[in-house]
Design a protein around this motif. Structure first.
Motif, PDB file in Angstrom:
ATOM      1  N   LYS A 182       1.668   0.563  -1.674  1.00  0.00           N
ATOM      2  CA  LYS A 182       0.824   0.980  -0.553  1.00  0.00           C
ATOM      3  C   LYS A 182      -0.571   1.395  -1.042  1.00  0.00           C
ATOM      4  O   LYS A 182      -1.580   1.132  -0.388  1.00  0.00           O
ATOM      5  CB  LYS A 182       1.526   2.130   0.190  1.00  0.00           C
ATOM      6  CG  LYS A 182       0.745   2.692   1.348  1.00  0.00           C
ATOM      7  CD  LYS A 182       1.600   3.015   2.553  1.00  0.00           C
ATOM      8  CE  LYS A 182       0.809   3.342   3.805  1.00  0.00           C
ATOM      9  NZ  LYS A 182      -0.632   3.158   3.799  1.00  0.00           N
ATOM     10  N   SER A 183      -0.596   2.024  -2.221  1.00  0.00           N
ATOM     11  CA  SER A 183      -1.877   2.514  -2.751  1.00  0.00           C
ATOM     12  C   SER A 183      -2.806   1.364  -3.154  1.00  0.00           C
ATOM     13  O   SER A 183      -3.971   1.578  -3.471  1.00  0.00           O
ATOM     14  CB  SER A 183      -1.625   3.431  -3.947  1.00  0.00           C
ATOM     15  OG  SER A 183      -1.035   2.683  -4.997  1.00  0.00           O
ATOM     16  N   ASP A 240       0.338  -9.683   1.339  1.00  0.00           N
ATOM     17  CA  ASP A 240       0.775  -8.872   2.489  1.00  0.00           C
ATOM     18  C   ASP A 240       0.243  -7.442   2.449  1.00  0.00           C
ATOM     19  O   ASP A 240       0.453  -6.677   3.386  1.00  0.00           O
ATOM     20  CB  ASP A 240       2.310  -8.829   2.545  1.00  0.00           C
ATOM     21  CG  ASP A 240       2.869 -10.156   3.031  1.00  0.00           C
ATOM     22  OD1 ASP A 240       2.075 -10.971   3.555  1.00  0.00           O
ATOM     23  OD2 ASP A 240       4.088 -10.379   2.875  1.00  0.00           O
ATOM     24  N   ILE A 241      -0.390  -7.047   1.348  1.00  0.00           N
ATOM     25  CA  ILE A 241      -0.932  -5.687   1.274  1.00  0.00           C
ATOM     26  C   ILE A 241      -2.279  -5.682   2.010  1.00  0.00           C
ATOM     27  O   ILE A 241      -3.174  -6.453   1.647  1.00  0.00           O
ATOM     28  CB  ILE A 241      -1.088  -5.231  -0.200  1.00  0.00           C
ATOM     29  CG1 ILE A 241       0.291  -5.214  -0.879  1.00  0.00           C
ATOM     30  CG2 ILE A 241      -1.762  -3.867  -0.280  1.00  0.00           C
ATOM     31  CD1 ILE A 241       0.264  -4.913  -2.368  1.00  0.00           C
ATOM     32  N   PRO A 242      -2.409  -4.844   3.052  1.00  0.00           N
ATOM     33  CA  PRO A 242      -3.612  -4.904   3.892  1.00  0.00           C
ATOM     34  C   PRO A 242      -4.909  -4.753   3.088  1.00  0.00           C
ATOM     35  O   PRO A 242      -5.028  -3.848   2.254  1.00  0.00           O
ATOM     36  CB  PRO A 242      -3.424  -3.726   4.856  1.00  0.00           C
ATOM     37  CG  PRO A 242      -1.942  -3.500   4.900  1.00  0.00           C
ATOM     38  CD  PRO A 242      -1.428  -3.864   3.537  1.00  0.00           C
ATOM     39  N   GLY A 243      -5.813  -5.672   3.331  1.00  0.00           N
ATOM     40  CA  GLY A 243      -7.137  -5.599   2.724  1.00  0.00           C
ATOM     41  C   GLY A 243      -7.203  -5.980   1.253  1.00  0.00           C
ATOM     42  O   GLY A 243      -8.287  -5.977   0.663  1.00  0.00           O
ATOM     43  N   ALA A 244      -6.059  -6.317   0.651  1.00  0.00           N
ATOM     44  CA  ALA A 244      -6.069  -6.615  -0.791  1.00  0.00           C
ATOM     45  C   ALA A 244      -6.879  -7.876  -1.069  1.00  0.00           C
ATOM     46  O   ALA A 244      -6.833  -8.832  -0.298  1.00  0.00           O
ATOM     47  CB  ALA A 244      -4.647  -6.790  -1.289  1.00  0.00           C
ATOM     48  N   TYR A 288      -2.816   4.711  -8.344  1.00  0.00           N
ATOM     49  CA  TYR A 288      -2.029   3.595  -7.794  1.00  0.00           C
ATOM     50  C   TYR A 288      -0.541   3.745  -8.140  1.00  0.00           C
ATOM     51  O   TYR A 288      -0.013   3.018  -8.977  1.00  0.00           O
ATOM     52  CB  TYR A 288      -2.533   2.256  -8.350  1.00  0.00           C
ATOM     53  CG  TYR A 288      -4.005   1.990  -8.137  1.00  0.00           C
ATOM     54  CD1 TYR A 288      -4.564   2.025  -6.858  1.00  0.00           C
ATOM     55  CD2 TYR A 288      -4.829   1.679  -9.219  1.00  0.00           C
ATOM     56  CE1 TYR A 288      -5.920   1.775  -6.671  1.00  0.00           C
ATOM     57  CE2 TYR A 288      -6.183   1.410  -9.035  1.00  0.00           C
ATOM     58  CZ  TYR A 288      -6.719   1.472  -7.761  1.00  0.00           C
ATOM     59  OH  TYR A 288      -8.060   1.211  -7.580  1.00  0.00           O
ATOM     60  N   GLU A 291      -3.765  -0.968  -1.184  1.00  0.00           N
ATOM     61  CA  GLU A 291      -4.523  -1.447  -0.019  1.00  0.00           C
ATOM     62  C   GLU A 291      -6.013  -1.514  -0.346  1.00  0.00           C
ATOM     63  O   GLU A 291      -6.554  -0.601  -0.972  1.00  0.00           O
ATOM     64  CB  GLU A 291      -4.299  -0.507   1.188  1.00  0.00           C
ATOM     65  CG  GLU A 291      -2.938  -0.739   1.813  1.00  0.00           C
ATOM     66  CD  GLU A 291      -2.701   0.069   3.087  1.00  0.00           C
ATOM     67  OE1 GLU A 291      -3.650   0.697   3.583  1.00  0.00           O
ATOM     68  OE2 GLU A 291      -1.543   0.058   3.547  1.00  0.00           O
ATOM     69  N   ASN A 292      -6.650  -2.620   0.056  1.00  0.00           N
ATOM     70  CA  ASN A 292      -8.085  -2.861  -0.159  1.00  0.00           C
ATOM     71  C   ASN A 292      -8.494  -3.010  -1.629  1.00  0.00           C
ATOM     72  O   ASN A 292      -9.684  -2.966  -1.940  1.00  0.00           O
ATOM     73  CB  ASN A 292      -8.939  -1.750   0.486  1.00  0.00           C
ATOM     74  CG  ASN A 292      -8.641  -1.624   1.971  1.00  0.00           C
ATOM     75  OD1 ASN A 292      -8.570  -2.628   2.672  1.00  0.00           O
ATOM     76  ND2 ASN A 292      -8.417  -0.402   2.441  1.00  0.00           N
ATOM     77  N   GLN A 293      -7.528  -3.171  -2.528  1.00  0.00           N
ATOM     78  CA  GLN A 293      -7.871  -3.275  -3.954  1.00  0.00           C
ATOM     79  C   GLN A 293      -7.776  -4.731  -4.438  1.00  0.00           C
ATOM     80  O   GLN A 293      -7.174  -5.575  -3.776  1.00  0.00           O
ATOM     81  CB  GLN A 293      -6.925  -2.404  -4.790  1.00  0.00           C
ATOM     82  CG  GLN A 293      -6.992  -0.927  -4.459  1.00  0.00           C
ATOM     83  CD  GLN A 293      -8.407  -0.359  -4.597  1.00  0.00           C
ATOM     84  OE1 GLN A 293      -9.173  -0.756  -5.472  1.00  0.00           O
ATOM     85  NE2 GLN A 293      -8.750   0.566  -3.714  1.00  0.00           N
TER      86      GLN A 293
END
Ligand code: GLN
Length: 252
Positions: free
Chosen positions: A133-134, A154-158, A129, A136-138
């Motif tokens: 960006k890294s 705003d981080i996709p899938g977070a 991480y 995402e989904n976490q």
């Protein structure tokens, strides 16, 4: 008649001198709302149980120039802006970032500090991480109502969990309930520096996003107090007191 007049004027003088003595002893108090898990800006001194920190010293100095003492009121970060609106506190001093959205609800003084958002991860995950960006989904831990919480959302899938206190977000990371904490960099850095035992398994990543400025907030439309605080801030700067307060809390 003459006696009555004399008596009246004696009374008037007596009242005046009592008022003068009162003024010398007690000044009006500004009720300052804060959320004290944001060291070094505001936190509880574990020994004295007093509110301490950069914001506390600065707002005290600013209020002093404006002729006020302060009384600090402790509340959740997400309650601070509503508390101003309801008149429960006069000022908020809580490392509050000046944002467009918040400026619709409160009035901010001139900025007094610039910070950015960063991320804390477990050392073993540092390569996994490296940047926002890294994540995402976490799973990400944040403090409720903060700009860090907005960033994480705003981080996709977070999968974002909101905690009431900064310290709870740190705990979520160490106990593996989250992969990262997103929060203001100076607060993450201060935690790494001052809590070596709790933070030894963690790493503050170099990524910084969103330069943000902190301001003190007053109720929307309270121009009188806003002007006094801005003048006070200017006077504190003229006297160099802000530099002293800065080195007290940020000296290496
Ligand atoms: N500066 C951030 C914000 O305004 C965080 C403030 C805090 O947690 N006290 O949202």
């Amino acid at each position: 008649m003459v006696f009555k007049k004399l008596l009246l004027s004696v009374c008037a003088v007596a009242t005046l001198s009592v008022a003068a003595a009162d003024d010398a002893l007690a000044r009006d108090k500004l009720r300052v709302g804060t959320e004290p898990t944001f060291a070094p800006f505001e936190f509880m001194d574990t020994q004295t149980r007093e509110f301490v920190g950069y914001d506390i010293d600065l707002i005290r100095a600013v209020a002093d120039k404006a002729g006020y003492d302060i009384e600090v009121v402790n509340m959740g970060f997400d309650a601070l802006i509503p508390a101003l609106g309801m008149g429960v506190v006069d000022v908020v001093a809580a490392g509050v970032t000046i944002t467009e959205e918040r400026s619709k609800r409160v009035d901010f003084t001139a900025p007094y500090y610039t910070a950015g958002l960063s991320m804390l991860v477990r050392k073993e995950d540092a390569a996994k991480y490296p940047d926002f960006k890294s994540l995402e989904n976490q799973a990400i831990a944040v403090q409720i109502g903060t700009t860090g919480a907005d960033k994480a959302k705003d981080i996709p899938g977070a999968k974002v969990t909101n905690y009431n206190a900064t310290s709870e977000a740190f705990m979520a990371l160490t106990s593996r309930n989250a992969e990262a904490v997103v929060h203001d960099r100076p607060v993450l850095a201060y935690f790494m520096k001052t809590q070596p035992r709790m933070s030894q398994s963690l790493q503050l990543q170099p990524a910084i996003e969103d330069a943000q400025q902190y301001g003190f907030a007053v109720k929307k439309g309270n121009k009188e107090l806003l002007d006094k605080l801005n003048k006070g801030l200017e006077a504190v700067r003229q006297a160099g007191e802000d530099k002293q307060i800065y080195s007290k809390w940020f000296a290496q």
